[in-house]
Design an enzyme around this catalytic site. Structure first.
Site, short mmCIF file in Angstrom:
data_model
loop_
_atom_site.label_atom_id
_atom_site.label_comp_id
_atom_site.label_asym_id
_atom_site.label_seq_id
_atom_site.Cartn_x
_atom_site.Cartn_y
_atom_site.Cartn_z
N LYS A 151 -37.92 -1.75 5.40
CA LYS A 151 -37.51 -3.06 4.52
C LYS A 151 -38.16 -3.01 3.20
CE LYS A 151 -38.61 -6.06 7.31
NZ LYS A 151 -38.81 -5.50 8.74
N THR A 152 -39.19 -2.92 3.23
CA THR A 152 -39.88 -2.86 1.91
C THR A 152 -39.53 -1.91 0.81
OG1 THR A 152 -42.02 -3.83 2.90
CG2 THR A 152 -42.20 -2.95 0.68
N GLU A 196 -36.26 -8.83 1.00
CA GLU A 196 -36.68 -8.30 2.33
C GLU A 196 -36.60 -9.15 3.19
OE1 GLU A 196 -40.42 -6.19 2.20
OE2 GLU A 196 -40.86 -6.38 4.25
#
Ligand code: EPU
Length: 788
Positions: A151-152, A196
């Site tokens: 995600k990051t 995110e």
């Protein structure tokens, strides 16, 4: 990477999935998005040090609010935010939040936190971090990146590509991404907000984005969710709340099952059925190249400078999304090529087929877990970790969490705390982290309080196929750099000695000396034959590296700082060979003198029995012209084969050689390869009798404890052992080094003695002999290396 300070154990105490704050404590502003993005208020953040919370703080400051925050620890993030205007308190006191119109709290914060209790009592508005984020986002066109992994990176890539594409996105990602400047940013010029989404506590279902990108879905966070079904329900809700398109990874079976039939879905992946499909993928070192097709039509080639196939997937998701937003492929590809991990973020320090050295400034348990997971996913055989705790307060506060953070490391070496600006807290050292890791059930953890020795500990563990990761926000990376620099040489040495040979970094010489003391050899090398030994000599000459040869280390005292340069230990292969021809025995430099004596016995050759009592190798025996039972090596040696300082081979006969008592000068600058010993035919009984006499002499007159044999040469006037005895120095000691009670010319190691202690004892004996008898004792034992 999940925001730090988000402890799911605690999250479970908070209301789940509904997005509501604890019952009875809410008097929320009627229009929360307007409250955050169109008005300006005093707002207090409880648990502001976590990277998730600090992102909210950054956004609120940029939106013009008066922001205060509290946490039990301060971090580099809180330091940075303070410079931007955050009023920070390193404790949770209700009075610091008194003037706030609204409280935002991290899900790591317990419900009985004093600020929350007080706010609840006074009817103040309270929202969770994720609620605040969802509300801030509602005033823009939201893009949520969701999934268990990546995600990051993917949200950062998206924000970066949209920014390069001129869309001025705002963003919120779970970690600081240097290419974006900060982990969160509000850009009033742009329409989009990239965030995110955190699925770990169900709060991802709070979002009502325009677009959603789903990376992968799998069983995770099972402390929060009952099963995969429960996880999928949350994702399904997010999908329902998505107004525009849902981008999904077609190669992830759960994501595909959930999204496949949606009319608004756009698939990306390696599967040909994907709308955006990557083909011809080439992964090389830490870059990947691939071509992208859009529904069968080629878009062009993309180059990615972040490692791993998983990042090709992530980038493909970004390509799909950015393309649908109208950014031309060339522009997307150009910005993707520029996207890179920052310094000290999975930074490659050394990369070869045998070893990979990576540095990361992860210093929070969550970051450490995630970084180790990445390290594991690289696919090397083992992951070795050097960890330097950062700040005493964090070490103390999160010790339990640190204890559980290293499951993905095969070996962990922890050093002492890097205090940053903090004063030490009594009892808070790296040891407490080691204790927690051990208590958690990890079997391979050690504590090395001396930072400058950490590289030695880890370097010596290295095996081909290892990934070494340094972790910490202090100066631990310098230790990794030291290993990296020495690996350059070590790998060349390995090439020279080949598959059969052995090369190790920082090999403790205490393992290779009979006295069992001594620091490490910078490069420990075991060649197996004359040719590779010669090549080593030439390499050291060309590289100006000191070269020292060690046999069994039976007559050697290595100082505690170890030996700089290359320490060659010729052993195995040709060096251990013993061949008998007539009355002559040819033995390699690595063969034990004792074995020469026994080869003599087997072949009926006498006169060599005394060699039984010398604990050294042929090479060492030659170098020292070792002796026992009134005999000395060169009485039996007829030829010596050796290498000169340029690696040239020579053979010399006994009459060509200059030999002295306990000294054979030729081997000061040359290196023995083998020697021919000569005895004479003798009846077996006679050989056995002499061997037994030698054994008996040793057993009765010499200590069995660890020693370096006789320490001093025998002076002309009196044997050194007798002299020490007469001086009354037997059994005298310095630390764990002691003069043997059995023989005065032996110093024994009681266990854990240092070279410094042995040397001090030697000086004491010499001084006494000088003062009381006027005798200048000279050491027989060879003393080498650097002070500790
Ligand atoms: N002695 C004492 N007190 C002691 C030790 C010895 O009075 O604490 C007396 C012995 O009784 C003997 C004389 O000193 O009368 C000589 O002692 P020893 O026979 O043990 O021989 P050394 O000269 O001390 C030499 C070698 C040893 C070798 C032995 C046995 C040297 C420096 N040492 O010892 O070699 O094992 O003979 O043959 O030449 C070595 O070089 O590392 C080594 C152990």
């Amino acid at each position: 990477m999940k925001p730090v300070s988000e402890d799911r154990r605690v999250t479970a105490q908070a209301p789940q999935q509904t997005g509501s704050a604890p019952a009875g404590i809410r008097t929320l502003p009627p229009d929360l998005p307007a409250f955050f993005t169109r008005e300006q208020h005093p707002i207090h953040l409880v648990g502001v040090a976590g990277s998730g919370m600090s992102g909210i703080a950054a956004l609120l400051i940029e939106l013009g609010h008066t922001v205060s925050g509290s946490d039990k620890v301060s971090t580099m993030e809180t330091d940075r935010l303070q410079r931007l205007g955050l009023r920070f308190r390193e404790q949770h006191r209700p009075e610091d939040a008194d003037s706030a119109d609204l409280i935002v709290f991290s899900s790591a914060i317990k419900i009985d936190n004093p600020i929350l209790v007080s706010a609840r009592d006074s009817g103040k508005a309270i929202v969770r971090r994720a609620e605040a984020l969802a509300a801030i986002m509602r005033s823009k066109r939201g893009i949520v990146i969701a999934g268990m992994h990546g995600k990051t990176t993917t949200s950062a890539m998206t924000a970066h590509v949209l920014r390069e594409g001129g869309l001025h996105p705002s963003h919120y990602v779970g970690a600081e991404i240097p290419i974006l400047g900060t982990n969160a940013h509000w850009d009033p010029r742009g329409a989009y907000f990239v965030a995110e989404g955190d699925e770990s506590d169900g709060t991802v279902a709070l979002f009502h984005p325009e677009h959603t990108l789903i990376l992968n879905i799998e069983e995770e966070h099972l402390d929060f969710y009952a099963d995969l079904d429960a996880i999928e329900k949350v994702f399904a809700q997010l999908i329902t709340q998505t107004a525009g398109k849902v981008f999904y990874n077609i190669d992830d079976k759960n994501a595909a099952r959930l999204c496949r039939s949606l009319t608004c879905a756009i698939a990306y992946g390696f599967d040909e059925a994907a709308d955006y499909c990557a083909v011809d993928i080439r992964l090389k070192d830490f870059a990947s190249t691939f071509r992208v097709n859009h529904r069968g039509q080629p878009l062009g080639e993309a180059v990615l400078n972040v490692p791993g196939q998983h990042n090709v997937h992530n980038a493909l998701g970004v390509i799909a999304l950015a393309s649908e937003l109208g950014i031309p492929f060339e522009k997307i590809a150009k910005s993707l090529a520029k996207f890179e991990h920052a310094r000290r973020r999975f930074e490659i320090k050394y990369d070869s087929p045998r070893f990979l050295l990576v540095d990361d400034y992860g210093h929070h348990p969550t970051e450490i877990r995630a970084t180790l997971r990445t390290a594991r996913s690289v696919g090397r055989k083992r992951v070795l970790t050097l960890f330097q705790p950062h700040r005493y307060s964090r070490t103390k506060a999160l010790r339990k969490e640190f204890g559980c953070a290293f499951d993905d490391a095969d070996r962990v070496v922890v050093t002492d705390v890097y205090g940053s600006s903090e004063a030490p807290i009594p009892g808070v050292t790296g040891q407490i982290i080691v204790d927690e890791i051990v208590a958690h059930g990890h079997h391979s953890v050690s504590y090395e309080p001396r930072l400058d020795w950490v590289h030695r500990a880890v370097g010596n563990m290295l095996e081909s196929g290892d990934l070494v990761l340094s972790l910490g926000a202090g100066n631990i990376h310098e230790q990794l750099s030291a290993i990296a620099a020495d690996l350059v040489i070590a790998e060349k040495l390995k090439e020279i000695v080949g598959e059969n040979g052995e090369v190790r970094l920082y090999e403790p010489l205490s393992k290779h000396t009979t006295l069992r003391v001594g620091g490490p050899a910078q490069f420990w090398v075991e060649p197996r034959n004359e040719k590779t030994f010669a090549a080593l000599i030439r390499f050291c000459r060309d590289e100006s590296l000191p070269l020292f040869v060690i046999g069994r280390g039976s007559n050697l005292l290595v100082r505690d700082g170890g030996v700089r340069g290359v320490v060659v230990h010729p052993c195995g292969g040709d060096f251990d060979k013993i061949e008998v021809k007539g009355a002559e025995i040819t033995a390699g430099a690595g063969a034990k003198l004792k074995e020469v004596a026994y080869a003599g016995k087997a072949a009926g050759i006498g006169g060599l029995e005394w060699l039984e009592g010398i604990p050294g190798t042929v090479g060492g025996g030659l170098r020292m012209n070792a002796g026992a039972m009134g005999a000395q090596t060169f009485e039996n040696v007829t030829r010596v084969r050796y290498l000169d300082a340029n690696g040239g081979v020579h053979t010399k006969t006994r009459d060509e050689l200059e030999v002295y008592y306990r000294n054979f000068p030729l081997l000061e600058k040359n290196f023995a390869v083998s020697a021919v010993f000569r005895g004479q035919p003798a009846p077996l009984e006679e050989i056995v009798r002499k061997l037994e006499a030698s054994q008996e002499k040793r057993r009765t007159s010499q200590p069995a404890a660890k020693s370096a044999g006789c320490i001093f040469k025998n002076p002309d006037s009196c044997p050194a052992g007798k002299l020490v005895d007469e001086l009354g120095l037997k059994n005298s000691s310095v630390g764990k080094a002691r003069v043997s009670k059995v023989h005065g010319n032996f110093i024994v190691n009681d266990g854990g003695a240092t070279a410094a202690e042995v040397l001090e004892l030697i000086e004491k004996i010499k001084a006494t002999a000088r003062a009381k008898r006027g005798i200048e004792l000279e050491t027989e034992v060879q003393i080498v290396g650097e002070p500790g």
